[in-house]
Design a protein around this motif. Sequence first.
Motif, PDB file in Angstrom:
ATOM      1  N   GLY A   3       0.805  -1.208   0.000  1.00  0.00           N
ATOM      2  CA  GLY A   3       0.000   0.000   0.000  1.00  0.00           C
ATOM      3  C   GLY A   3       0.837   1.257   0.000  1.00  0.00           C
ATOM      4  N   VAL A   4       0.136   2.368  -0.188  1.00  0.00           N
ATOM      5  CA  VAL A   4       0.766   3.685  -0.236  1.00  0.00           C
ATOM      6  C   VAL A   4      -0.097   4.607   0.621  1.00  0.00           C
ATOM      7  CG1 VAL A   4       1.309   5.630  -1.781  1.00  0.00           C
ATOM      8  CG2 VAL A   4       1.707   3.282  -2.567  1.00  0.00           C
ATOM      9  N   ALA A   5       0.569   5.408   1.474  1.00  0.00           N
ATOM     10  CA  ALA A   5      -0.166   6.370   2.289  1.00  0.00           C
ATOM     11  C   ALA A   5      -0.307   7.665   1.501  1.00  0.00           C
ATOM     12  CB  ALA A   5       0.557   6.613   3.599  1.00  0.00           C
ATOM     13  N   LEU A   6      -1.520   8.245   1.539  1.00  0.00           N
ATOM     14  CA  LEU A   6      -1.817   9.447   0.764  1.00  0.00           C
ATOM     15  C   LEU A   6      -2.316  10.542   1.701  1.00  0.00           C
ATOM     16  CD1 LEU A   6      -2.555  10.878  -2.023  1.00  0.00           C
ATOM     17  CD2 LEU A   6      -4.816   9.865  -1.711  1.00  0.00           C
ATOM     18  N   LEU A   7      -1.662  11.705   1.617  1.00  0.00           N
ATOM     19  CA  LEU A   7      -2.095  12.844   2.428  1.00  0.00           C
ATOM     20  C   LEU A   7      -2.396  14.017   1.496  1.00  0.00           C
ATOM     21  CD1 LEU A   7      -2.309  13.894   5.447  1.00  0.00           C
ATOM     22  CD2 LEU A   7      -0.051  14.887   5.061  1.00  0.00           C
ATOM     23  N   ASP A   8      -3.610  14.559   1.622  1.00  0.00           N
ATOM     24  CA  ASP A   8      -3.978  15.756   0.872  1.00  0.00           C
ATOM     25  C   ASP A   8      -3.459  16.952   1.665  1.00  0.00           C
ATOM     26  OD1 ASP A   8      -5.153  17.925  -0.304  1.00  0.00           O
ATOM     27  OD2 ASP A   8      -7.179  17.057  -0.406  1.00  0.00           O
ATOM     28  N   THR A   9      -2.412  17.600   1.164  1.00  0.00           N
ATOM     29  CA  THR A   9      -1.792  18.661   1.979  1.00  0.00           C
ATOM     30  C   THR A   9      -2.597  19.963   1.941  1.00  0.00           C
ATOM     31  OG1 THR A   9      -0.317  19.551   0.259  1.00  0.00           O
ATOM     32  CG2 THR A   9       0.477  17.662   1.523  1.00  0.00           C
ATOM     33  N   TRP A  10      -3.666  19.983   1.139  1.00  0.00           N
ATOM     34  CA  TRP A  10      -4.592  21.113   1.239  1.00  0.00           C
ATOM     35  C   TRP A  10      -5.562  20.879   2.398  1.00  0.00           C
ATOM     36  CZ3 TRP A  10      -6.510  22.687  -4.377  1.00  0.00           C
ATOM     37  CH2 TRP A  10      -5.391  23.072  -5.135  1.00  0.00           C
ATOM     38  N   ARG A  11      -5.772  19.619   2.718  1.00  0.00           N
ATOM     39  CA  ARG A  11      -6.691  19.271   3.803  1.00  0.00           C
ATOM     40  C   ARG A  11      -6.023  18.268   4.744  1.00  0.00           C
ATOM     41  NH1 ARG A  11     -11.771  20.474   2.998  1.00  0.00           N
ATOM     42  NH2 ARG A  11     -12.373  18.842   4.414  1.00  0.00           N
ATOM     43  N   PRO A  12      -4.881  18.649   5.324  1.00  0.00           N
ATOM     44  CA  PRO A  12      -4.143  17.674   6.146  1.00  0.00           C
ATOM     45  C   PRO A  12      -4.949  17.213   7.362  1.00  0.00           C
ATOM     46  CG  PRO A  12      -3.208  19.880   6.396  1.00  0.00           C
ATOM     47  CD  PRO A  12      -4.200  19.955   5.281  1.00  0.00           C
ATOM     48  N   GLN A  13      -5.900  18.048   7.787  1.00  0.00           N
ATOM     49  CA  GLN A  13      -6.695  17.681   8.970  1.00  0.00           C
ATOM     50  C   GLN A  13      -7.487  16.392   8.735  1.00  0.00           C
ATOM     51  OE1 GLN A  13      -7.041  20.375   7.105  1.00  0.00           O
ATOM     52  NE2 GLN A  13      -9.184  20.719   6.528  1.00  0.00           N
ATOM     53  N   ASP A  14      -7.700  16.017   7.462  1.00  0.00           N
ATOM     54  CA  ASP A  14      -8.395  14.761   7.161  1.00  0.00           C
ATOM     55  C   ASP A  14      -7.508  13.539   7.398  1.00  0.00           C
ATOM     56  OD1 ASP A  14     -10.454  16.364   6.440  1.00  0.00           O
ATOM     57  OD2 ASP A  14     -10.352  15.969   4.285  1.00  0.00           O
ATOM     58  N   ILE A  31      -3.930   3.872   0.029  1.00  0.00           N
ATOM     59  CA  ILE A  31      -4.388   3.462  -1.297  1.00  0.00           C
ATOM     60  C   ILE A  31      -3.564   2.237  -1.725  1.00  0.00           C
ATOM     61  CG2 ILE A  31      -5.150   5.783  -1.929  1.00  0.00           C
ATOM     62  CD1 ILE A  31      -2.586   5.972  -3.669  1.00  0.00           C
ATOM     63  N   LEU A  32      -4.033   1.533  -2.739  1.00  0.00           N
ATOM     64  CA  LEU A  32      -3.350   0.333  -3.239  1.00  0.00           C
ATOM     65  C   LEU A  32      -3.127  -0.710  -2.152  1.00  0.00           C
ATOM     66  CD1 LEU A  32      -0.568   1.925  -5.495  1.00  0.00           C
ATOM     67  CD2 LEU A  32      -2.708   0.900  -6.260  1.00  0.00           C
ATOM     68  N   ALA A  33      -4.019  -0.741  -1.160  1.00  0.00           N
ATOM     69  CA  ALA A  33      -3.863  -1.723  -0.085  1.00  0.00           C
ATOM     70  C   ALA A  33      -3.956  -3.131  -0.678  1.00  0.00           C
ATOM     71  CB  ALA A  33      -4.931  -1.512   0.973  1.00  0.00           C
ATOM     72  N   ASN A  34      -3.137  -4.010  -0.177  1.00  0.00           N
ATOM     73  CA  ASN A  34      -3.161  -5.424  -0.591  1.00  0.00           C
ATOM     74  C   ASN A  34      -2.889  -5.642  -2.074  1.00  0.00           C
ATOM     75  OD1 ASN A  34      -3.929  -6.147   2.058  1.00  0.00           O
ATOM     76  ND2 ASN A  34      -6.036  -5.580   1.555  1.00  0.00           N
ATOM     77  N   TYR A  35      -2.037  -4.795  -2.681  1.00  0.00           N
ATOM     78  CA  TYR A  35      -1.793  -5.005  -4.117  1.00  0.00           C
ATOM     79  C   TYR A  35      -1.044  -6.305  -4.406  1.00  0.00           C
ATOM     80  CZ  TYR A  35       2.864  -2.840  -3.377  1.00  0.00           C
ATOM     81  OH  TYR A  35       4.114  -2.536  -2.939  1.00  0.00           O
ATOM     82  N   GLY A  36      -0.375  -6.842  -3.388  1.00  0.00           N
ATOM     83  CA  GLY A  36       0.356  -8.088  -3.633  1.00  0.00           C
ATOM     84  C   GLY A  36      -0.312  -9.277  -2.974  1.00  0.00           C
ATOM     85  N   LYS A  37      -1.587  -9.126  -2.657  1.00  0.00           N
ATOM     86  CA  LYS A  37      -2.307 -10.120  -1.858  1.00  0.00           C
ATOM     87  C   LYS A  37      -2.141 -11.546  -2.375  1.00  0.00           C
ATOM     88  CE  LYS A  37      -6.757 -10.528   0.388  1.00  0.00           C
ATOM     89  NZ  LYS A  37      -8.137 -10.127   0.360  1.00  0.00           N
ATOM     90  N   GLY A  38      -1.850 -12.431  -1.441  1.00  0.00           N
ATOM     91  CA  GLY A  38      -1.797 -13.845  -1.776  1.00  0.00           C
ATOM     92  C   GLY A  38      -0.536 -14.267  -2.502  1.00  0.00           C
TER      93      GLY A  38
END
Lengths: 382, 108
Positions: free
Chosen positions: A208-219, A224-231
Amino acid sequence: MRLLLALLAAVLFAGCAQQPPVRGTGDLGIVIERADGRILIVDTTARAVLGRVAGLGDLSHASAVFSRGGRYAYVFGRDGALTKVDLLLQRIERRVMQAGNSIGGAISQDGRIVVAQNYEPGGIKAFDAATLELLAEVPTQSKVVGLADLAGNRFAYALFDKGEIWLTDLSDPRAPRTERYPAGVQPYDGLVTPDGRYYLAGLFGEDGVALLDTWRPQDGARKILANYGKGQEKLPVFKMPHLRGWAVAGNHVYLPAIGRHEVLVVDKADWRESARIPVKGQPVFVMARPDGRQVWVNFAFPDNGWVQVIDTEKGEVVRTLQPGKAILHMEFTPRGEHVWLSARDDHAVSIYDTRTFARLATLPAQSPSGIFFTSRAARMGF
Amino acid sequence: MRRILLLSCLLFSWSVVCASEPSGERKQELVRLVRQDCGSCHGMRFTGGLGLPLTPQTLKERPFEGLVATVYYGRPGTAMPPWRSILSEQEAEWIVRQLLNGFPEERR
């Protein structure tokens, strides 16, 4: 009188020797000679080496940013040194040992603050870009990866050991303000989208990849892309991928899959995986040509003799090149008509035409690694 | 005198059998591999990076077999990969011995 004249001549001569040549800096760049603590100063128009500057210390994992005038390169060395090099006079302007072990750095939006990211002691340090005077430091008790500059003299970075993304606001450079966001297991590098809005931290300890919207960091950061290599079992990773540099082409982001022979494609509209492109090995750099029409990929050991080119319209590999032994880095000329590739074990830098894929020139360089052109000075996230 | 001779022969044959060194050419490849590729994470001067420092001072407290196993099998949960698809176990042993004794420079 004669003595006075001679003295005057000597002073004038010394003055001349200090005068840089009258030329622009937009087509200059540097190549790291990693084993020798030396950089080459190169000209991308003449496709030539203009000079060498030595004495930069341990450049095993060196990177560089540029002053916005393009005259100075700030080189971050493994040994914690920050060296300011004058590309026109081809000499070291200033140099400070700022940490025990460093991995890279970034320069602020206004070009006034240079920030180093350090492994030992873990944290970031901010320096005056003119004098290299220390302005502030933010200790992290963790190795810092993926430092990127954002609008408003803010900086985003990730903490390998703590699994967090930190945002530090250096708008008042002597009084940094930092916010922390949980990201995921072992972030290994980060990048910011070309508009400076989204910060992505690749995760090594989980898919996976962590995504931060720096216009709305409070969120906060989301995954994203969680489990792309699953199994499927991950292949051994002999070299960490590098995310820095634009991997954004059109509406898509191209990212290396960890432990897999794939490039992952993400749709920027909803941040979902839209495709996977099989490639020759484990990607290290996945870099978009400035116009976004192509994405060039190099690979980890033992596939590091290959480079592949993805056509972003077709969504597939259209060219496979063997430019040399141990291709460590790629850098596009400012508008992308050429790409420079460093072949560490051939002791050479090769220049390719990105349209015809013809090799245009090969320049000798001792174990070359990173290639950095001054056009980075005008780009966010470089 | 004869006893010393016998002893030195024994020592000599032991070193040949037990150390089973890589060939000269392979040694040069391994030196470059370790300096350059291991150096990506551990530093070309082994002062550390994402990976731990590999200087003799930092390694000497650790058991030899454990270090060889780390090279050969990797360290799950960390970024250290297994190198067994690239190296033989004897080569991993040779690399660890060199690291403990001060790693050779690359031939230029």
